[in-house]
Structure formats: C-alpha cells, structure tokens
Write a protein that holds these residues in place. Sequence first.
Motif, PDB file in Angstrom:
ATOM      1  N   MET A 178       0.830  -1.204   0.000  1.00  0.00           N
ATOM      2  CA  MET A 178       0.000   0.000   0.000  1.00  0.00           C
ATOM      3  C   MET A 178       0.864   1.254   0.000  1.00  0.00           C
ATOM      4  O   MET A 178       0.522   2.259  -0.647  1.00  0.00           O
ATOM      5  N   ALA A 179       2.006   1.217   0.708  1.00  0.00           N
ATOM      6  CA  ALA A 179       2.885   2.388   0.761  1.00  0.00           C
ATOM      7  C   ALA A 179       3.713   2.550  -0.495  1.00  0.00           C
ATOM      8  O   ALA A 179       4.323   3.595  -0.707  1.00  0.00           O
ATOM      9  N   GLY A 180       3.753   1.533  -1.358  1.00  0.00           N
ATOM     10  CA  GLY A 180       4.539   1.631  -2.589  1.00  0.00           C
ATOM     11  C   GLY A 180       5.991   1.299  -2.403  1.00  0.00           C
ATOM     12  O   GLY A 180       6.863   1.890  -3.062  1.00  0.00           O
ATOM     13  N   VAL A 181       6.295   0.362  -1.511  1.00  0.00           N
ATOM     14  CA  VAL A 181       7.676  -0.065  -1.298  1.00  0.00           C
ATOM     15  C   VAL A 181       8.135  -0.859  -2.512  1.00  0.00           C
ATOM     16  O   VAL A 181       7.367  -1.653  -3.074  1.00  0.00           O
ATOM     17  N   PRO A 182       9.378  -0.660  -2.978  1.00  0.00           N
ATOM     18  CA  PRO A 182       9.874  -1.428  -4.132  1.00  0.00           C
ATOM     19  C   PRO A 182       9.748  -2.933  -3.934  1.00  0.00           C
ATOM     20  O   PRO A 182       9.804  -3.437  -2.813  1.00  0.00           O
ATOM     21  N   PHE A 183       9.558  -3.635  -5.073  1.00  0.00           N
ATOM     22  CA  PHE A 183       9.368  -5.079  -5.153  1.00  0.00           C
ATOM     23  C   PHE A 183       7.974  -5.518  -4.705  1.00  0.00           C
ATOM     24  O   PHE A 183       7.742  -6.710  -4.533  1.00  0.00           O
ATOM     25  N   PHE A 184       7.096  -4.569  -4.515  1.00  0.00           N
ATOM     26  CA  PHE A 184       5.686  -4.879  -4.284  1.00  0.00           C
ATOM     27  C   PHE A 184       4.866  -4.238  -5.405  1.00  0.00           C
ATOM     28  O   PHE A 184       5.289  -3.264  -6.038  1.00  0.00           O
ATOM     29  N   ASN A 185       3.677  -4.790  -5.630  1.00  0.00           N
ATOM     30  CA  ASN A 185       2.872  -4.325  -6.765  1.00  0.00           C
ATOM     31  C   ASN A 185       2.506  -2.851  -6.664  1.00  0.00           C
ATOM     32  O   ASN A 185       2.410  -2.150  -7.668  1.00  0.00           O
ATOM     33  N   GLY A 186       2.257  -2.355  -5.447  1.00  0.00           N
ATOM     34  CA  GLY A 186       1.883  -0.962  -5.295  1.00  0.00           C
ATOM     35  C   GLY A 186       2.959  -0.003  -5.757  1.00  0.00           C
ATOM     36  O   GLY A 186       2.653   1.116  -6.194  1.00  0.00           O
ATOM     37  N   PHE A 187       4.215  -0.426  -5.694  1.00  0.00           N
ATOM     38  CA  PHE A 187       5.315   0.431  -6.131  1.00  0.00           C
ATOM     39  C   PHE A 187       5.227   0.699  -7.630  1.00  0.00           C
ATOM     40  O   PHE A 187       5.424   1.838  -8.085  1.00  0.00           O
ATOM     41  N   LEU A 188       4.920  -0.318  -8.407  1.00  0.00           N
ATOM     42  CA  LEU A 188       4.896  -0.170  -9.859  1.00  0.00           C
ATOM     43  C   LEU A 188       3.799   0.803 -10.307  1.00  0.00           C
ATOM     44  O   LEU A 188       4.051   1.713 -11.104  1.00  0.00           O
ATOM     45  N   SER A 189       2.603   0.599  -9.817  1.00  0.00           N
ATOM     46  CA  SER A 189       1.513   1.484 -10.255  1.00  0.00           C
ATOM     47  C   SER A 189       1.673   2.886  -9.699  1.00  0.00           C
ATOM     48  O   SER A 189       1.266   3.859 -10.340  1.00  0.00           O
ATOM     49  N   PHE A 191       1.897   6.308 -11.785  1.00  0.00           N
ATOM     50  CA  PHE A 191       1.051   7.450 -11.427  1.00  0.00           C
ATOM     51  C   PHE A 191       1.877   8.732 -11.406  1.00  0.00           C
ATOM     52  O   PHE A 191       1.494   9.751 -12.002  1.00  0.00           O
ATOM     53  N   PHE A 192       3.026   8.698 -10.738  1.00  0.00           N
ATOM     54  CA  PHE A 192       3.890   9.882 -10.700  1.00  0.00           C
ATOM     55  C   PHE A 192       4.323  10.270 -12.112  1.00  0.00           C
ATOM     56  O   PHE A 192       4.351  11.458 -12.470  1.00  0.00           O
ATOM     57  N   PRO A 194      10.185  10.449 -11.193  1.00  0.00           N
ATOM     58  CA  PRO A 194       9.236   9.666 -10.395  1.00  0.00           C
ATOM     59  C   PRO A 194       9.907   8.855  -9.295  1.00  0.00           C
ATOM     60  O   PRO A 194       9.357   8.749  -8.189  1.00  0.00           O
ATOM     61  N   LEU A 195      11.090   8.286  -9.569  1.00  0.00           N
ATOM     62  CA  LEU A 195      11.783   7.518  -8.536  1.00  0.00           C
ATOM     63  C   LEU A 195      12.232   8.443  -7.409  1.00  0.00           C
ATOM     64  O   LEU A 195      12.151   8.088  -6.217  1.00  0.00           O
ATOM     65  N   ILE A 196      12.700   9.623  -7.775  1.00  0.00           N
ATOM     66  CA  ILE A 196      13.092  10.589  -6.747  1.00  0.00           C
ATOM     67  C   ILE A 196      11.894  10.988  -5.897  1.00  0.00           C
ATOM     68  O   ILE A 196      11.991  11.112  -4.662  1.00  0.00           O
ATOM     69  N   VAL A 254      11.644  10.525  -1.857  1.00  0.00           N
ATOM     70  CA  VAL A 254      11.280  11.638  -0.985  1.00  0.00           C
ATOM     71  C   VAL A 254      10.039  11.285  -0.169  1.00  0.00           C
ATOM     72  O   VAL A 254       9.947  11.602   1.034  1.00  0.00           O
ATOM     73  N   ALA A 255       9.079  10.623  -0.807  1.00  0.00           N
ATOM     74  CA  ALA A 255       7.864  10.223  -0.104  1.00  0.00           C
ATOM     75  C   ALA A 255       8.185   9.281   1.053  1.00  0.00           C
ATOM     76  O   ALA A 255       7.618   9.406   2.139  1.00  0.00           O
ATOM     77  N   PHE A 256       9.105   8.327   0.850  1.00  0.00           N
ATOM     78  CA  PHE A 256       9.475   7.409   1.927  1.00  0.00           C
ATOM     79  C   PHE A 256      10.100   8.153   3.099  1.00  0.00           C
ATOM     80  O   PHE A 256       9.722   7.966   4.257  1.00  0.00           O
ATOM     81  N   VAL A 257      11.062   9.003   2.779  1.00  0.00           N
ATOM     82  CA  VAL A 257      11.780   9.702   3.850  1.00  0.00           C
ATOM     83  C   VAL A 257      10.852  10.648   4.596  1.00  0.00           C
ATOM     84  O   VAL A 257      10.770  10.628   5.841  1.00  0.00           O
TER      85      VAL A 257
END
Length: 943
Positions: A379-390, A394-395, A504-506, A510-513
């Motif tokens: 749900m948070a979009g952590v890499p290697f999970f499906n939420g990260f890709l979508s 989105f970004f 988008p990766l940046i 930033v969102a994680f931190v």
Amino acid sequence: MTLLWIALLPLLGVLVPLITAQRDRSVCSLATSVVPAAALLLTLLQIPALLDGETLRFHAEWMPELGLELAFRLDGLSLLFNLLILGIGLLVLLYAHFYLGKDEPVGRFYAFLMLFMASMVGISMSDNLILLWLFWELTSLSSFLLIGFWSYRNDARKGARMALTVTGAGGLALLAGLLLLGDMAGSFNMSDVLASGATIVADPRYPIMLALILLGAFTKSAQFPFHFWLPHAMAAPTPVSAYLHSATMVKAGIFLMARLHPAIAGSELWSVVVPLIGSITLLYGAWFALFKTDLKGILAFSTISHLGLITVLLGIGTPMAVLAALFHIVNHATFKAALFMSAGIIDHETGTRELKQLGALRKTMPITALLTTLAAAAMAGVPFFNGFLSKEMFFTETLATPVLGGLSWLIPALAAIGGILSVAYSVRLVYAVFYAPAKEASPKAPHEPPHLMRFPVELLVVLCMLVGLFPTLMVNNLLELATQAVLGEPLDFHLAIWHGVNLPLIMSMVAFVVGVVLYWRHADLRRFAQSFASVDASRVFERAMISLEQRAEALVAAWDGHSLQRFVGWLLLSTLIMGVIGLSQITELTGPKGNQPIDGVLLLGAGMLIFGGIATAATHRYRLISLLMLSVVGLFVALTFARFSAPDLALTQLSVEVVTMILLMLALFFLPQKTPPESSPKRNLRDMLLAGSLGLVIASINYAVMTRDTLSISNFFMTNSVPGGGGHNVVNVILVDFRGFDTLGEITVLALAGLAIFKLLNRLRLFIPHSDGEGRVWSPDRYPAILTSISLALLPLALLVSAFIFLRGHNEPGGGFIAGLITAVALILLYMARGVEWTQQRLDFPFQPVAIAGVAVATLTGLGSWLFGYPFLTSAFSYFSLPVVGKFELATALLFDLGVYLAVVGATLMILANLGKVTTTHRPVVNEPKGDEVTPPPAKEQS
C-alpha cells in the motif's frame, strides 16, 4: 450461452445458502462457494478467445421498444473485474466462515453476499446501458443489506442508511445521464455508444450528461464531496468491508468511468473536473487516514485516497494513464482486501480495533504481523511490491501530462503529498499495532487465528509480491486485454521494476523519507489537526435528513394541508391550465370532419346523463335516491356504448354497474346516516367554477379531437383479428391476444386487490345502526319471499347466460370478463336472497383459490407458447368439423379467457361476499323503548 451462465450463476447462488442454512455450517459454506467457483472457471475458459482478439457477446430481446436487452459482453475490462469480483469473493466466503460467530445467521449473510456478487458481475458484463443501471441499483440495495447486517447496532443501521441514500441518489442521477447518453448515441447498446464518442462530445447536452454520469460514479466510488458514507459503512462485518469497500462496490464508479471512457472522455471539461476531484479525494483521504485510531477507519480513508488516485489517472486519460489506472485497480484490490482481512483477524482475536488497546502484537501474532507488514508495504509503494509499480506510473503520468493549463504543476504536487501521507499512515498502521507498546490492555488475550482463516491473506500477500517482482509474467496479458477494451486499440507497453534514476523515482524516495518523518512527528501533526473543529459526518448527515424531511413536510402542508379536497383541487387546476394551454394553440375548435347529425334519441340520452349526474350530486344525502340516480348515469353510459357500436363495452358497463351498486349499498350501510355540511357557500362556488371550467375544457379537447382525422391502429387490429388471432370480435382478440399481457397484469392486480380486501374484512367487527336516520327500524323480514323465489330461478339461467357469453366471446360480443361478472352477480343475488349461512352451506368453498387459479391459468397459457418457440402469450387456433356440430374453432385464447373468468369471479366474490358477512353488533340505543314498545331482535348478519 456461456456468458449468460457466468452472469446468472451468482444470482442463482443466492438460493444456495438459504437452502443449506439448516444443515452444517461447513456444508453451507462449501455449497455456496461452488457457484462463484463455477462462474470463475467459466470466465477463465474464455481467456483464449479474448487473447485471439474476440469480444464475446450474448444478446436476447427483453423490451426492444424501450431499448432494453438482456445483453452481456466479455472483453478485457470485464475479464479483469470478473476475476477480482469472483476471485476475491471466493476468498471472502472462506474468510467469513471463520470470522462470523456460531450464532450468526450465516445463510442470510451468504445470500446477501451472493446477491451483491451477482449485481457486480452484472455491472461488469452489461452490454446495455439500462441493464447496467439495473445492476447498479442492485448493488446499492444489496450493500445496504450487508452494511446493516448487524441491525441490532445503531452504527450499522445509520451506516447502511447513509450508504443507500448517497449511492441511491447518485443512481438516480446516473439513470438520467445514461438516458441522455443513449439518446445522444442513438442506441443503448454499449458497442454503439462506445463508437459514438465524437458525436457525444460535440452534442450541446454533453456537459449535463457528463455531470449526471459523474455524479453516479463519484457517489459510488466515494469521491469528494461524497466520500463521507464510506467510513461509516465500516460498521459492517469485516468480510463485507474486505469485499465491498476494497475490491468491488467502490470500484463500480471507477469501472463506469473506464467503461464509458471512449464515449465521454477526451473533452476539456473531463480533463479538468475528473483529475481535480480525484486529486482532492486523494489528499483528503490520505490526511484523515493519518489520524484515525480505528484500524478499519484508517483503511477506509486510505481506500478513499487510492480511489482518488485511480480517478486522477482516468481523468488524465492518456493511454499510459489508463494502463496505470487499471493496474492500480488490481493492486489496490489485492493489498487492501488483505489488509481488511488482517484487521478483522486482529479484531477477532483481540476483541478490539482501537490502536490504544493494541500494541506489540508481533510477539503473540507473528505470522499476522508479517502478513500485515507486507500488505502495508504494498500500500505504501515499497519497491518489489505491486503498489510500487503502479505508484511510479502514477507519478510519471502526472508529470508527463499537463492538465489545468497554467496550474499543471498542481496535480504532481498533490500526487507527491498523497504519496508522503500514504507512507506515513502505512507505517503508523504497522508500527502502532505490532511494535509500539499498548497503552491499554486488549479485551481478549491475542493469539493467531486458524490457518484457513489466514489463508486468504497469505494468498493475497503472495500475489502482491509476485506481481511486484514479475509484473510481465503475472499481469501483462490481463492488462493488455483490459487496456485494449478501454482504448479500443492495442497498447504497446512493458512493465519493469527498474527504469533508472528519474524524477518519479526521486519522488518516491522523498515520499518514503518524509513519510517516515511525518510519522515520527505524528504527535505534532495530531495537535495541529485537533486545532481545527472536528466534523462528524454522521451527525451532519442525520441533521440534513431531518431538515430535509421537515422542509418537505412543511411544503406538503402548505400546498396540501392534509386535505384531500385541496389536493384534488390542485390536481384539477393543473390539468385545467395544461388543457387551456393546449387549446390556445388551436386556431379553430371544429376540425375538418365536422359534426355528426343529432337526433332525438341522442338528445334524450345526453339529457338523461346530465340529469343523472346533477341529481346524484344534489341528492347525495339521500343515499338510496342518490344511488338510483347514479345507476341512471351508468345505464345511459351503457346505452351510449351500444349506440356507437361498442356492444362489448355496453355489456361490461351493465355488469359492472350492478356489481358497483351492490358494493355501494353494502359500504354505505355502515357509514353514518347523516354528515355535517362539508363546505361553505364560497367554497361551493369555487368548486363549481373549477369543475365547470375543467369540464368545458375537457369537452372542448374531446370535441376538437373527434372532429379531426387522427392516426389510429384500429385498422391494424381489424385487419389482423381473424388471420392473427382467429376471432371476429376484435375487442376480445385485443384483450386475449394482441394486448394479452396488459390483461394478465390487470387480472393479477384484481386478484391481489381481492385478497387484500378479504384480509382487511376478515373477522372485522362493525356497529350497524339500529334504525335509519329518521328513526325507522329495520324490517325483521330480512329475506323477502319474492326475492328468494326469483333468485332460485335466476341462478341457473344466469349461469347459462354466463357460459353462453363466455363461449361466444371470441367471435361475438362477450368474453371471460363479462361472463365472470354475470356469474358473480348471480351468486351475490343468492347471498342477498338467502343469507350468508344458507349460501355457504351449499357453496362450501373459498373464493381465494378461484382467483389465484385464474391468474395461474392465464399465466400458464402464456408460458405454453414458449414450448413451441413463440413469444409469451402468443395464441394458436385451428378449425375442426364434427358430424352434428359442424365446423367450429378452438383457440388457446379460450384458456386465457378462462383464467380471466376465474379471476373476475374469485376477486369479485371475495370482496362482495365478505363485505356482506361482516360480523356486526347493534349500536346501543340512546332512547330506551317505553311502555309496550318492542325492540326488534338484533340481526345476526347483514347481507
């Protein structure tokens, strides 16, 4: 037919839990799961055909005149949603088996859940706009039942009512929008609508249509400002939340926007409104998810936020944005269903969902802690999970596609803030429950649930990881099909985990931190949020509903005043105004056909009608005289029908007149003998002016119509009566053949009315007057000899006439309706002459089955035509010859007419016979008899 079975199997599955509910609970759960599993298997078997580029369709005519078909389609978009609806539905059924308590009505719960599943499958597969709306409304009704399943709880009842009100109101707006859309496209067929995008966008009605459809979609998918119902729907059992509010119901609005995207998107209005509303919803939901203390509350607001994210992507509308929206639909359904089920497990095993009573559960529930952490990471979009890709997609799309003109930076900025808040509430969800110490003890000692209860969560979490690691292998083909169904053409894309270091990766880093920092400073944020006045949406909604009800009552009171006379007055005045407007557009009242010649007979008939009407009103306080005058009106109406060549109507009018007179005599007997004056002279004058003006206007309209040539379908009926219906009596052929469905509905209503009146009159006790209004005592001779003698002679004669009228009705004036009335009158005459007790001893059978049998015979006659491949109620006829009888005709319409006959006899006697035998008691006499005066014995019954 396969598509029809996919749509119908979940609907048939509603019956399975109701049938098996009395058996073992495992049997009920297993039997219920078989039906969606079969529908899912049938759906999977269609994938090869879809991969070959086919769009599967099933069409059957339903109401073609209204543009309504039983039409289903299976393309990539329907496939994607069917897999979510049926697949997650199966997991929810397994989960609910362990979640619900032993004393819960599991059969009823499963039935509601299957009804909702059927309605969602119907939405995803509908190939007709009106059919889609029917299933749309069915989702609102079934979700109301599911949200309010624990009806003993106040919050469940309020949440269900709020959800039904908001989504139901949106459904009405959607209906108006779909009707406009179908009119603009020239068809309600989905394929025709989707192919008419340019025509629809260019239509001047497009903004109104778009607003109405978006109202329906936004209310169902909880977009701002209609988001408030979703958190209160969390009062439902957790299996309901996991199914309706993550994978299905709230996705219905998203599905609608995706399905109609080729037809209604692409305009500047769409590109401004949809992304802006989606961005506000994204940010609003994420902000409030950060401060909720209830687990399901956090997940509810996070659902609102993710729905806003998908809406933004659909609003941007580029091919890659559509792909990202469809991808996130799949991702959100998997990780959010897993999180809701995890929240339910925690609630089930600890007895609470409040964060202050939860903490350090990783020690007692380590497996649940791991599963919840992994799902929250998705749900948070952590890499290697499906939420990260979508989320990365989105970004990318918010940055690459400028919207809102000079404010194009606003959407990416809001997206970044939403990503930050998503990380913050995900971290809070995991840390506060499993790592931070609990502030209060939980009601129950926490422990792991049964493995099968946890299995759906495990499977969904594994899918989140597999899609995140191997997106091309897992979902590439599915997304290709779905994207092609929305865009109308293939889209060349490649899903990958790594695209290099880019903006988008940046933004994600930033969102994680910043998200972790926000949670670290959560106390400061909470104090900041508490500085604003809190608003309870439930109370605001309740106050709004109460205010609306009060204003409606005040408006009704001002215009109606709880007065039937005033209500009828407004109705007649409105009719008068519309009639005057219509007449004002006619240059000459008399049309080219002119007038028919007038003779003395017509003048006499018209004069008697006028005299009877005036006399009925003038003598309304003298009941018998007024009824006699009313019967004069009825008689001359019948003669008018006969004069203008309508013998069937004349016979019907005469029969109805007799029945009506008997009914009025029985009813008036129990009413007060005298009533006070109803109206003042001024009111009488007002009513006379209104009635007179309306009469003149209606008479003028009739005169104008009858003196003009009008298009009529009478020639069609007269031409086709014999070759199409096999009868020379056109009126009867219309009733039993051409318009047989109308007649079936009418006798059904008649039978239901008879049953309802029978139940109302059954065992009813009324006081009857001891004497009439002038003090005359009722005669002790209740059954006069002359009436008794005549009734015995008339009964067989009337029955013989009834049979004759019935048999000749297909070719001569008559038929089942008239024959039924004659039979009913003959039997009622027997009741009047001999009394209820004497008659019932000789006619010892109830009339209810007679009426029901009549409706059944008529219905089965109509169904019989299906056996021979003809439409419902198609009649067949043929001619036969016998040595003595000669040539004669037999038609299936005779069976239908028999049903009409039985329904009329049963319903009429249910009303009249039971009204005549109402149990009665004498009203106490105020003036006691003096001297040798004798009080007559009380009557036992009144007939």
